[in-house]
Design a protein around this motif. Structure first.
Motif, short mmCIF file in Angstrom:
data_model
loop_
_atom_site.label_atom_id
_atom_site.label_comp_id
_atom_site.label_asym_id
_atom_site.label_seq_id
_atom_site.Cartn_x
_atom_site.Cartn_y
_atom_site.Cartn_z
N GLY A 1 0.80 -1.22 0.00
CA GLY A 1 0.00 0.00 0.00
C GLY A 1 0.82 1.26 0.00
N GLN B 1 -1.08 3.91 -5.98
CA GLN B 1 -2.26 4.00 -5.14
C GLN B 1 -3.55 3.73 -5.92
OE1 GLN B 1 -2.08 4.78 -1.57
NE2 GLN B 1 -0.07 4.04 -2.26
N LEU C 1 -0.72 -4.04 -6.45
CA LEU C 1 -1.90 -3.63 -5.71
C LEU C 1 -3.02 -4.65 -5.86
CD1 LEU C 1 -3.10 -1.34 -3.99
CD2 LEU C 1 -3.85 -0.26 -6.12
#
Length: 297
Positions: free
Chosen positions: A235, A239, A247
């Protein structure tokens, strides 16, 4: 009287035979062909995926496609109901771009420092290499985590930190290669004719240490991919809602048994890319070692 051959410096008119010969020699290894095929496959997916995703799935990477973790479409949906295949196809572009930029930054800085230290020697060499050793004592991932915790998860910061932490390792390789060639006749001939030192570094030394640097590029690219994917998984990298392979692994790991494609596809892509670049780096290393033995004999 027999003519005596006078050593001469490499000039601009000389053909760049060393890089081409290195690549041709590396291509003779079967692992180079396998590595090139794997790397090309993943790179094509990363580059063409953002355009192919909506055409294949009918959904954008960020739009709602169905209920969470349901077998809708080809690869199902993730925890927010977004199409997994669309996000996978769009998730490699940023990762690959950041990895290439970080690798380029580390190679350029490291090669420059290593060549200067190896060519000049003396006190400057000692100062640069001792500072290099200090930087090498800090784990790369820890430095990246510290910088991101202070400044925040920015794309430019990922590239900067990973590139700067690659530079000391590249500098050590470049210095060793420079020391091995700085006593050759073509270097002495260039110095005898008062060729500027910057020109000697760029025109005489750099073309003759291409082999080790090519190997280092492959290794640094592999590590860059792993670091960026790891930070995104934690994280602290790319993003959301941006699609990214690292991710995606973090977002879909809670439903690995129910909906495995959200984890399997990005893990498989990262693994294939890492294996492919490693095989290419090994082939370049074997080719460079063979050329070194031929030169010495």
């Amino acid at each position: 009287m027999t003519a005596v051959e006078i050593p001469r410096a490499v000039t601009e008119e000389d053909p760049p035979t060393r890089p081409a010969g290195l690549f041709r020699t590396a291509w003779t290894f079967p692992q180079a062909k396998v590595g090139a095929a794997l790397t090309t496959l993943v790179v094509l997916v990363a580059v063409l995926g953002p355009w192919l995703g909506p055409l294949v799935t009918g959904h954008d990477p960020t739009e709602f496609a169905g209920k969470p973790f349901k077998p809708v479409g080809i690869a199902g949906t993730d925890g927010l109901g977004r199409d997994v295949l669309s996000r996978f196809l769009a998730g490699g572009t940023t990762l690959l771009l950041y990895a290439v930029l970080a690798t380029a930054l580390g190679i350029v800085l490291g090669a420059l420092l290593g060549m200067v230290a190896g060519y000049r020697g003396g006190l400057l060499d000692s100062l640069l290499m001792r500072g290099n050793d200090v930087l090498l004592s800090f784990p790369q991932l820890v430095i990246a985590l510290l910088a991101i915790a202070v400044i925040g998860p920015k794309g430019w910061l990922l590239v900067l930190i990973i590139g700067l932490t690659h530079a000391p390792r590249t500098a050590r390789v470049a210095r060793q290669a420079t020391v091995a060639v700085r006593g050759h006749d073509y270097i002495r001939a260039a110095e005898m004719y008062a060729v500027p030192r910057g020109r000697i570094l760029l025109r005489e030394i750099l073309p003759n240490i291409t082999g080790p640097l090519m190997v280092e590029i492959g290794l640094r690219l592999t590590y860059s991919i792993g670091y960026i994917a790891s930070l995104s998984f934690l994280g602290l990298g790319i993003q959301p809602p941006t699609a990214d392979w690292g991710l995606m692994i973090n977002e879909n790991r809670i439903a690995l048994i129910v909906q495995p494609w959200g984890v399997v596809l990005p893990v498989l892509a990262i693994a294939l890319l890492a294996v492919g670049t490693n095989l290419l780096a090994d082939s370049l290393a074997s080719a460079a070692a063979g050329r070194t033995r031929e030169t010495r004999s």
